[in-house]
Design an enzyme around this catalytic site. Structure first.
Site, PDB file in Angstrom:
ATOM      1  N   CYS A 381       0.879  -1.337   0.009  1.00 46.45           N
ATOM      2  CA  CYS A 381      -0.071   0.020  -0.128  1.00 46.45           C
ATOM      3  C   CYS A 381       0.748   1.375   0.050  1.00 46.45           C
ATOM      4  CB  CYS A 381      -0.970  -0.143   1.267  1.00 46.45           C
ATOM      5  SG  CYS A 381      -2.423   1.217   0.892  1.00 46.45           S
ATOM      6  N   HIS A 507      -3.319  -4.963   0.542  1.00 45.60           N
ATOM      7  CA  HIS A 507      -2.570  -5.643   1.392  1.00 45.60           C
ATOM      8  C   HIS A 507      -3.010  -7.207   1.624  1.00 45.60           C
ATOM      9  CE1 HIS A 507      -2.338  -1.611   4.098  1.00 45.60           C
ATOM     10  NE2 HIS A 507      -3.610  -1.274   3.145  1.00 45.60           N
ATOM     11  N   GLU A 509      -1.093  -8.795   3.306  1.00 47.27           N
ATOM     12  CA  GLU A 509      -1.138  -9.646   4.654  1.00 47.27           C
ATOM     13  C   GLU A 509      -2.500  -9.785   5.263  1.00 47.27           C
ATOM     14  OE1 GLU A 509      -0.746  -6.432   3.701  1.00 47.27           O
ATOM     15  OE2 GLU A 509      -1.225  -4.826   5.540  1.00 47.27           O
TER      16      GLU A 509
HETATM   17  N1  GLN Z   1      -1.816   7.026   3.004  1.00 46.14           N
HETATM   18  C1  GLN Z   1      -1.813   6.278   1.897  1.00 46.14           C
HETATM   19  C2  GLN Z   1      -3.335   6.385   1.181  1.00 46.14           C
HETATM   20  O1  GLN Z   1      -4.412   6.677   1.660  1.00 46.14           O
HETATM   21  C3  GLN Z   1      -1.814   4.603   2.120  1.00 46.14           C
HETATM   22  C4  GLN Z   1      -2.741   3.993   2.840  1.00 46.14           C
HETATM   23  C5  GLN Z   1      -2.196   2.578   3.379  1.00 46.14           C
HETATM   24  O2  GLN Z   1      -0.996   2.314   3.431  1.00 46.14           O
HETATM   25  N2  GLN Z   1      -3.154   1.942   3.736  1.00 46.14           N
HETATM   26  O3  GLN Z   1      -3.514   6.051   0.080  1.00 46.14           O
END
Ligand code: GLN
Length: 537
Positions: A381, A507, A509
């Site tokens: 992410c 994600h 994970e």
């Molecule tokens: N802050 C970033 C976004 O909002 C990444 C979010 C995250 O890593 N969950 O896109």
């Protein structure tokens, strides 16, 4: 339908969620269909807007629900797929009741905690039971017995058990038996008092799980049994684990908790076969290989903040018979001391998700170090956005390239908001959330690792790769190896001239389990092992 209610006493952080999850493992391996549910007494509608320091990780489900991290344990210890029905907060209960009140559903009545709030809580248990078609519903009540805000939940489960009958519903209380050094003894008084507190509100636990640092001897078990009014064989020892949380199911099995549960609930299910689980533990305790992985984040001192990431790394280790030492690296330390000093010697570098500006430059330095030194890199992410920014600045020479999250005035917004996100004003539940499909590119490393061309992974972010820059990146060796099916959103990137540099907007994970390690983590640890080995030669 059978119900197990798990409560906690004396102190928080006893691992109630783990205990519930581990019981789930045992029952599932007895062939029963299980589901798990968590009740959280706080007033937030969900933990999505809470700081990790307050709450730890926010665990995201396929349906996009932002939930308590205990749901992560539930999914990792079993094969259940959870939905938003599996996590209920006081905030949700009150919101539902107040909406009904405004609609006029209670016209003429005084709306009260009992029965209106408690009915809503009971409804949620029935709703999950119906939806899941499970044989057993395990419901964990967050907080500690004696908390004022937990009372409506305890009252609700008391009523619920009475209504479905004690052949169908049991109470399991997780408590603490501290070892007092000065006395050289384990002490049972806090447990006695917390059971007394439960009985005061009409709940008499059937099973008492005693968390302790030292073994409970026979005398102590008898004492607890007598003073707490619980049969001797239902006083369970749950000692601190030596190596891994995944030992807990085997520990509970040795204490015959699953036998007891089946007996109390009149469930006819054969003893579980835990051979595969034992093999997982063997690999965790005595692995053939070892690697060191650096996780570069900003909530490093807080173990719960990157819970699923750490667990998925460990699963990746299991898949490679590889013990993983996780080095938690504070991104701000890299900013102060430089990447070389901090990251040298690591088998792999992982940059997890995150929000806010603090530590961003340190993470960018880590991605640069991994790219230039051919150290395996996995970005999750924010970790993908970081890899993009780094590449833009240092390879494409796009000066001051950034994400508009951190620098709204950047001349090169390589990561930016899409139009539909720009319109969003409310903070709660408005990110791009939940499982969405990604199409993987034939011949890419990521497609090879998954052994598939379409994957469904969970999201939680607002910002995206800015398509205005796609061509410029693609001309360098930056590969867009996964996109949304319509091709519009970048989902995975990788570097062509690198042994393992993969980063995803989703994600992965959240989809990893010890018995089903996630392909990206499996591949990452394999690459880290190869890298470590190469360096040693
Ligand atoms: N802050 C970033 C976004 O909002 C990444 C979010 C995250 O890593 N969950 O896109």
């Amino acid at each position: 339908m059978k119900y197990i209610f798990v409560t906690g006493g004396v102190v928080s952080s006893l691992g109630k969620g783990l205990t519930a999850a581990a019981l789930g493992t045992l029952l599932e391996n007895r062939g029963l269909k299980v589901t798990l549910q968590k009740f959280d007494p706080y007033l937030n509608v969900d933990p999505g807007t809470m700081n990790p320091y307050q709450h730890g990780e926010v665990y995201v489900l396929d349906d996009g629900a932002e939930t308590d991290l205990d749901l992560g344990h539930y999914e990792r210890f079993t094969n259940v797929k959870l939905t938003r029905v599996n996590n209920l907060t006081s905030g949700q209960v009150y919101q539902t009741v107040l909406d009904k009140e405004r609609r006029g559903d209670y016209l003429g009545k005084t709306v009260q905690v009992i029965p209106h709030i408690t009915d809503e809580i009971k409804n949620r248990i029935h709703q999950l039971a119906e939806q899941s078609k499970a044989d057993v519903v395990i419901t964990e009540i967050g907080g500690t017995t004696g908390d004022i805000e937990g009372l409506p939940f305890l009252e609700a489960i008391r009523e619920f058990a009475l209504e479905v009958g004690y052949n169908n519903a049991i109470f399991m209380h997780v408590t603490y038996v501290p070892f007092i050094k000065a006395a050289g003894e384990l002490k049972t008084k806090p447990t006695q008092q917390s059971v007394a507190k439960l009985r005061e509100i009409g709940i008499a636990p059937h099973i008492l799980v005693c968390r302790c640092e030292r073994p409970l001897d026979k005398d102590l078990r008898h004492k607890i049994s007598l003073f707490c009014n619980i049969p001797y064989e239902a006083v369970i020892e749950e000692k601190d684990v030596d190596h891994s949380i995944y030992e807990v199911p085997l520990m509970l099995q040795r204490e015959r908790v699953d036998d007891l549960v089946c007996r109390l609930l009149h469930l006819d299910a054969p003893a579980p076969n835990m051979a595969h689980w034992q093999e997982i533990i063997r690999k965790l305790i005595a692995p053939q290989h070892r690697v060191r992985i650096g996780v570069v984040g900003k909530y490093i001192e807080l173990n719960d903040a990157y819970k699923s990431v750490y667990e998925a790394i460990i699963h990746g280790g299991v898949a490679n018979d590889c013990g993983v030492e996780i080095q938690k690296v504070d991104a701000e330390t890299i900013e102060r001391e430089g990447p070389e000093k901090i990251l040298k010697g690591l088998g792999g570098i992982l940059v997890p998700g995150g929000f806010g500006e603090r530590g961003i430059e340190g993470k960018i330095m880590a991605a640069k170090y991994a790219r230039e030194n051919k150290v395996p890199y996995l970005g999750l992410c924010l970790g993908m956005q970081i890899a993009t920014i780094e590449f833009a600045r240092n390879v494409l020479k796009l000066d001051k390239a950034h994400s508009t999250e951190f620098d709204p005035g950047t001349p090169h917004p390589v990561i930016a908001l899409l139009d539909d996100q720009k319109k969003v004003t409310k903070k709660g539940g408005t990110m791009r959330l939940g499982a969405q499909p990604a199409q993987l590119v034939v011949g890419s490393k990521v497609a090879h690792l998954y052994g598939a061309f379409v994957v469904n992974e969970r999201h939680r972010h607002r910002y995206e790769f800015n398509n205005a820059y796609r061509d410029r990146f693609a001309k360098a060796d930056f590969v867009f190896s996964g996109t949304s099916p319509d091709g519009k959103l970048v989902e995975v990137i990788e570097l062509a001239n690198h042994p393992f540099f993969i980063a995803s907007q989703f994600h992965p994970e959240f989809h990893s389990k010890p018995h089903k390690p996630h392909p990206l983590f499996r591949g990452f640890i394999a690459a880290a092992h190869a890298h470590t080995h190469r360096k040693a030669l």
